[in-house]
Design a protein around this motif. Structure first.
Motif, PDB file in Angstrom:
ATOM      1  N   ILE A  72       0.800  -1.302   0.137  1.00 59.68           N
ATOM      2  CA  ILE A  72      -0.100   0.097   0.113  1.00 59.68           C
ATOM      3  C   ILE A  72       0.930   1.289   0.011  1.00 59.68           C
ATOM      4  N   ASN A  73       0.660   2.132  -0.889  1.00 62.11           N
ATOM      5  CA  ASN A  73       1.691   3.116  -1.140  1.00 62.11           C
ATOM      6  C   ASN A  73       1.109   4.129  -0.390  1.00 62.11           C
ATOM      7  N   PHE A  74      -0.269   4.680  -0.454  1.00 68.26           N
ATOM      8  CA  PHE A  74      -0.723   5.648   0.027  1.00 68.26           C
ATOM      9  C   PHE A  74      -2.035   5.398   0.719  1.00 68.26           C
TER      10      PHE A  74
ATOM     11  N   TYR B  20     -10.299  11.441   3.714  1.00 69.24           N
ATOM     12  CA  TYR B  20     -11.181  12.508   3.086  1.00 69.24           C
ATOM     13  C   TYR B  20     -12.169  12.682   3.663  1.00 69.24           C
TER      14      TYR B  20
ATOM     15  N   ALA C 175      -3.060  12.503   4.913  1.00 70.83           N
ATOM     16  CA  ALA C 175      -2.276  11.481   4.238  1.00 70.83           C
ATOM     17  C   ALA C 175      -1.379  11.121   4.911  1.00 70.83           C
TER      18      ALA C 175
ATOM     19  N   ASN D 212      -9.278   6.179   1.772  1.00 73.32           N
ATOM     20  CA  ASN D 212      -8.686   5.946   0.601  1.00 73.32           C
ATOM     21  C   ASN D 212      -7.336   5.441   0.609  1.00 73.32           C
ATOM     22  N   ALA D 213      -7.031   4.261  -0.456  1.00 72.95           N
ATOM     23  CA  ALA D 213      -5.681   3.861  -0.534  1.00 72.95           C
ATOM     24  C   ALA D 213      -5.305   3.480  -1.717  1.00 72.95           C
ATOM     25  N   GLU D 214      -3.904   3.602  -1.949  1.00 67.46           N
ATOM     26  CA  GLU D 214      -3.368   3.294  -3.495  1.00 67.46           C
ATOM     27  C   GLU D 214      -2.684   2.041  -3.101  1.00 67.46           C
TER      28      GLU D 214
ATOM     29  N   THR E 275      -0.861   0.559  -9.801  1.00 63.02           N
ATOM     30  CA  THR E 275      -1.493   0.757  -8.490  1.00 63.02           C
ATOM     31  C   THR E 275      -2.772   1.050  -8.768  1.00 63.02           C
TER      32      THR E 275
ATOM     33  N   ARG F 217      -6.627   2.814  -6.735  1.00 62.56           N
ATOM     34  CA  ARG F 217      -6.825   3.676  -5.671  1.00 62.56           C
ATOM     35  C   ARG F 217      -8.426   3.016  -5.432  1.00 62.56           C
ATOM     36  N   TYR F 218      -8.754   2.682  -4.079  1.00 60.83           N
ATOM     37  CA  TYR F 218      -9.962   2.054  -3.583  1.00 60.83           C
ATOM     38  C   TYR F 218     -10.293   2.953  -2.459  1.00 60.83           C
ATOM     39  N   TRP F 219     -11.659   3.098  -2.158  1.00 55.99           N
ATOM     40  CA  TRP F 219     -12.286   4.012  -1.266  1.00 55.99           C
ATOM     41  C   TRP F 219     -13.131   2.893  -0.483  1.00 55.99           C
TER      42      TRP F 219
END
Length: 122
Positions: free
Chosen positions: A31-33, A37, A50, A96-98, A108, A110-112
């Protein structure tokens, strides 16, 4: 697939505290990020805080000094500690995750999460 499940929202009086959690599960390599939000009623979604992988945290000016983001990489979980809450913090909060899903997949995604309601009464 990847799922993000949030918890910890609720109703609190102004000046109070809440802690949000978001756990990621599914097809995850790294998981990068990870971030939080929020979307107040009738307004656009905005970044609150973040925490990139290995990077420094960053915060919206409106929450600096009151909110703290942290992550537990072993649990694929991100937290948002919210102190000194104000009525203007009322919103639906989204995680949120990348995610990089496989070692042989460089892309990669992005998911919410589904969102959790935070309501601060005056």
């Amino acid at each position: 697939q990847v799922q993000l499940v949030e918890s910890g929202g609720g109703l609190v009086q102004a000046g109070g505290s809440l802690k949000l959690s978001c756990a990621a599960s599914g097809s995850i390599f790294t998981i990068n990020f990870m971030g939080w939000y929020r979307q107040p009623p009738g307004k656009q979604r905005e970044l609150v805080a973040a925490v990139p992988s290995g990077g420094t945290t960053n915060y919206a000016d409106s929450v600096k000094g009151r909110f703290t983001i942290s992550r537990d990489n072993a649990k694929n979980t991100v937290y948002l500690q919210m102190n000194s809450l104000k009525p203007e913090d009322t919103a639906v909060y989204y995680c949120n995750a990348e995610v990089r899903r496989r070692p042989d997949e460089k892309s990669t995604f992005r998911y919410w999460g589904q969102g959790t309601q935070v309501t601060v009464s005056s």
